[in-house]
Design a protein around this motif. Structure first.
Motif, PDB file in Angstrom:
ATOM      1  N   ASP A  61       0.852  -1.187   0.000  1.00 28.03           N
ATOM      2  CA  ASP A  61       0.000   0.000   0.000  1.00 28.03           C
ATOM      3  C   ASP A  61       0.887   1.236   0.000  1.00 28.03           C
ATOM      4  O   ASP A  61       1.424   1.624   1.042  1.00 28.03           O
ATOM      5  N   PRO A  62       1.052   1.850  -1.168  1.00 28.91           N
ATOM      6  CA  PRO A  62       1.988   2.979  -1.270  1.00 28.91           C
ATOM      7  C   PRO A  62       1.435   4.267  -0.670  1.00 28.91           C
ATOM      8  O   PRO A  62       2.183   5.225  -0.486  1.00 28.91           O
ATOM      9  N   ILE A  63       0.150   4.299  -0.309  1.00 21.33           N
ATOM     10  CA  ILE A  63      -0.449   5.536   0.188  1.00 21.33           C
ATOM     11  C   ILE A  63      -0.482   5.574   1.713  1.00 21.33           C
ATOM     12  O   ILE A  63      -0.320   6.624   2.328  1.00 21.33           O
ATOM     13  N   LYS A 100       0.409   5.157   5.776  1.00 22.43           N
ATOM     14  CA  LYS A 100       1.579   5.482   6.599  1.00 22.43           C
ATOM     15  C   LYS A 100       2.619   4.388   6.376  1.00 22.43           C
ATOM     16  O   LYS A 100       2.261   3.214   6.243  1.00 22.43           O
ATOM     17  N   LYS A 101       3.903   4.775   6.348  1.00 19.37           N
ATOM     18  CA  LYS A 101       4.890   3.838   5.793  1.00 19.37           C
ATOM     19  C   LYS A 101       4.916   2.475   6.490  1.00 19.37           C
ATOM     20  O   LYS A 101       5.102   1.454   5.836  1.00 19.37           O
TER      21      LYS A 101
END
Lengths: 399, 380
Positions: free
Chosen positions: A181-183, A185-186
């Motif tokens: 999930d690139p969106i 929180k890291k």
């Protein structure tokens, strides 16, 4: 305790009856051990027999449940096996990241299917595992990792690069952290994935270190298709798994360098080395400054081993490795580096050889080992990261 | 050897911690220091501790003791160390008391130990001399044979709690040269014996210590602990036990100083944030934490090794003292540093911990001395 003593006698008898005679006193360091896998190289036929015999008894992973290839022993019982091996100078039949890292993690987080598929092969030394965590842009800031895994039907398609993958060129499977999930929180967009390195699109390039050796690799993924059943825990829940595994890794590193390492012979190895290079004076190591440094290193080693033991004694209530493993990782690796530096200083000019004439082979090996040891306080989370973890999670100091 | 507290030891630790919190805060130590009245500790509190059974922990039950070991006593000493309690455990229970227990005849033990366990009698051990530093064998004080027994002359320094002691165990040379281990004898003397003079010394931790001067003191044959000339080994054994005791105390004081410092790091605000958010301080705090953890393991192992009469006991005692000495100095130095200017004031308590840490470090051998001893015991 009487039960443990009965077990001890049984273990000793069994080991005497089943250990190949030539195996005692060999492969006593982790690096010299049998790492297994499809590309396994055995130094002797007996080493291979030793692995098979012990695996059949469940003693390559004594504390794992029997149904997965272990022997179902309690930590105390497993310690007895370990102690008897050490006493008879028998090497561990198998070492590696399957036993120390991914195995315990699958026992904690894996599905029944994953455990049944992977754990028995680890116990028998059939599959060798490596760790795909760090990336060129994600070192200490591991959660910044950028290897992408995109959903495509019942597969994830993985593209990216891992670095510092230990022994990737000799491994069969890799456990890797990938961004799903690139969106988010890291920390919340990461998935923990098991990848067969024989899959199309996986390639490996060894990295040459300052020691001249190449224990680490760069590992590339180019559209590698991985079935969804190879996700450990849930999609995007990989950070929790990753942290738990880091706890196992830090305990393992502490074991290798400190508490659990098998010792070659009795007495102070550093003092023996000093006698060789600076000689004796009235029965003592001749140089009082070196003597003090040796005693300091030996005492610190002792105190670390006692602390590992104290932690184990406290963990008998079933406590899992927590933030205190950072203390072991920090202390064990800093100490190992100090010991290697001290060895070079003891050897003096004889510690400066790279190769060729004028240096004994053990001197050359010692120098290379010192160069390799410099990485101990960097790999597996730098010393500074360990201190951050202690400050935050043990001491509760504010961000 | 199991390096975990037993259930009983856990309860003892809790009782002792509660006692220290309620009865022996650092404010009490400050008051004792400021009042400067001998003996520098509280006789009443000492009797209370005896009533709780703590004074008798390492003595046999027939003497009114608990018949327990150093591992148990260490739990109490650690708690007392947190409050910097100056009561005479080291001098009476570990030095003088253990000398009588380990070296005394039945008659000597019966005459001394019950009164000691009940808190009514205090002992001291005079072993250090000018120039001896930590070498227990370096004894110049001489005991010459005479008709009545022995005639002793010499000077001992920094004898803990000598001013309050009813009896002083004195190490003197009955034979041999200045640094021989053979030829040392321990004498059990009344503090009031003619020719024995106690001159108080003021040290940085404000605890009671004194020079003990002996001028032709006449001791009887019955006043020797063990065989004349064989006191060297006894002295080493006794000081080893006391060393474990001082290590347990150091463990307590460094833990307390560290916890106070942690609390300060979380509350003291500079540049608009708690100073504990600065990585430079975080890392140093984490290193202190590690030092304390390593020290704790070493102290627990040393106490258990002595209790179990392990062949490794001496090595482990030296390991503990070397580790605790370095750790206590590091932790208390950092404690003062991280408190900043307020840490330098007498008004603040943190300096008390640093002063006591320094005294403990230089008692029974510093870290370097114990590393050298460890190396010697390990054959290098």
């Amino acid at each position: 305790m009487a039960d443990l003593e009965t077990l001890r006698a049984e273990v000793a008898t069994w080991l005497r009856a089943n250990a190949p005679a030539s195996i005692a006193g060999t492969m006593l360091t982790n690096d010299e051990g049998i790492w297994g896998g499809r590309k396994a190289v055995f130094p002797s036929l007996d080493a291979k027999r030793w692995l098979e015999t012990m695996a059949a008894r469940g003693w390559t992973a004594p504390t794992w449940p029997r149904e997965y290839g272990g022997a179902g022993l309690s930590p105390d019982e497993a310690k007895v096996v370990q102690q008897e091996l050490a006493r008879l100078r028998l090497p561990p039949p198998l070492v590696g990241f399957g036993l120390t890292m991914i195995g315990p993690t699958l026992l904690q987080f894996g599905t029944e299917e994953q455990r049944r598929e992977h754990l028995p092969k680890i116990c028998r030394g059939e599959i060798r595992w490596c760790q795909g965590y760090s990336e060129p842009g994600a070192g200490s800031d591991l959660a910044a990792l950028d290897t992408r895994a995109v959903l495509d039907g019942d597969h994830l398609v993985v593209t990216g690069q891992k670095v510092w993958t230990s022994y990737a060129d000799e491994s069969d499977w890799i456990f890797a952290l990938v961004r799903t999930d690139p969106i988010a929180k890291k920390q919340e967009g990461i998935t923990f994935l098991l990848i067969d390195m024989a899959s199309p699109g996986v390639s490996v390039r060894p990295i040459r270190l300052i020691s001249g050796a190449s224990p680490f690799c760069e590992t590339y993924f180019d559209g590698v298709r991985v079935p969804l059943r190879n996700v450990v825990s849930k999609m995007n829940a990989g950070w929790t798994v990753a942290k738990a595994l880091l706890g196992h890794e830090r305990s393992m590193i502490a074991d290798v360098f400190g508490g659990g390492a098998p010792r070659k012979g009795k007495g102070s190895a550093l003092a023996a080395l000093a006698r060789r290079y600076v000689g004796d004076e009235n029965g003592r190591v001749g140089d009082p400054v070196l003597r003090d440094q040796i005693a300091q290193a030996d005492l610190d080693t002792k105190c670390l081993a006692l602390t590992v033991q104290r932690s184990r004694d406290a963990m008998k209530a079933g406590h899992r490795p927590g933030p205190e493993t950072s203390m072991f990782k920090y202390t064990a690796t800093e100490l190992n580096e100090r010991r290697h530096e001290l060895m070079i200083r003891i050897a003096g000019p004889q510690g400066l050889g790279w190769e060729g004439e004028g240096f004994a082979s053990d001197e050359l090996a010692m120098t290379r080992a010192w160069l390799r040891s410099r990485g101990n306080s960097i790999e597996g989370g730098t010393s500074e990261i360990q201190l951050n973890v202690i400050a935050k999670r043990v001491l509760g100091l504010p961000d | 050897m199991n390096l975990a507290l037993t259930e009983d030891q856990g309860l003892l630790a809790k009782t002792a911690a509660d006692f220290v919190a309620e009865r022996s805060p650092v404010a009490r130590v400050r008051k004792l220091r400021d009042e400067k009245t001998p003996p520098g500790f509280s006789r009443d509190l000492w009797r209370e501790m005896a009533g709780l059974g703590w004074v008798g922990i390492p003595f046999p039950e027939w003497a009114g003791g608990a018949g327990m070991g150093l591992a148990d006593l260490a739990v109490v000493l650690e708690a007392l160390g947190r409050g910097l309690a100056p009561e005479p455990f080291l001098s009476s229970v570990l030095l003088g008391g253990q000398a009588v227990l380990l070296g005394g005849s039945d008659a000597q033990r019966k005459a001394v130990l019950p009164a000691l366990c009940s808190g009514d009698r205090l002992l001291a051990l005079a072993f250090q001399e000018d120039g001896s530093r930590y070498d227990l064998n370096r004894i110049v004080t001489r005991a010459e044979a005479c008709d009545a027994g022995w005639r002793i002359s010499g000077r001992k320094i920094q004898v803990l709690d000598a001013g309050a002691a009813d009896q002083v165990v004195v190490a003197a040379r009955t034979a041999g040269g200045e640094r021989d281990s053979v030829g040392i004898s321990l004498f059990l003397l009344s503090a009031k014996i003619p020719g024995l003079r106690v001159r108080p010394q003021q040290r940085i931790d404000s605890r009671s210590a004194a020079m003990v001067e002996l001028e032709s003191v006449v001791a009887g044959h019955d006043d020797v602990l063990g065989e004349p000339g064989s006191g060297g080994a006894l002295l080493e054994q006794v000081v080893d036990r006391a060393t474990v005791g001082v290590c347990a105390e150091m463990l307590g004081l460094m833990t307390e100083a560290f916890e106070r410092t942690l609390a300060y790091l979380k509350t003291r605000v500079q540049f608009g944030v708690p100073i504990g958010s600065f990585q430079a301080l975080k890392h140093r705090a984490a290193l202190c934490f590690i030092e304390i953890e390593l020290s704790r393991s070493a102290v627990m192992a040393a106490a258990r090794a002595v209790d179990e009469d392990s062949p490794e006991a001496q090595q482990l005692v030296s390991a503990a003292k070397a580790r605790c000495s370095d750790a206590a100095i590091r932790v208390t130095n950092e404690a003062v540093q991280m408190h900043g200017g307020i840490g330098m004031t007498d008004e603040h308590d943190i300096g008390f911990f640093m002063k006591r840490a320094r005294v403990a470090e230089l008692t029974f051998g510093d870290a370097a001395w114990h590393r050298d001893r460890y190396a010697r015991l390990e054959g290098y």
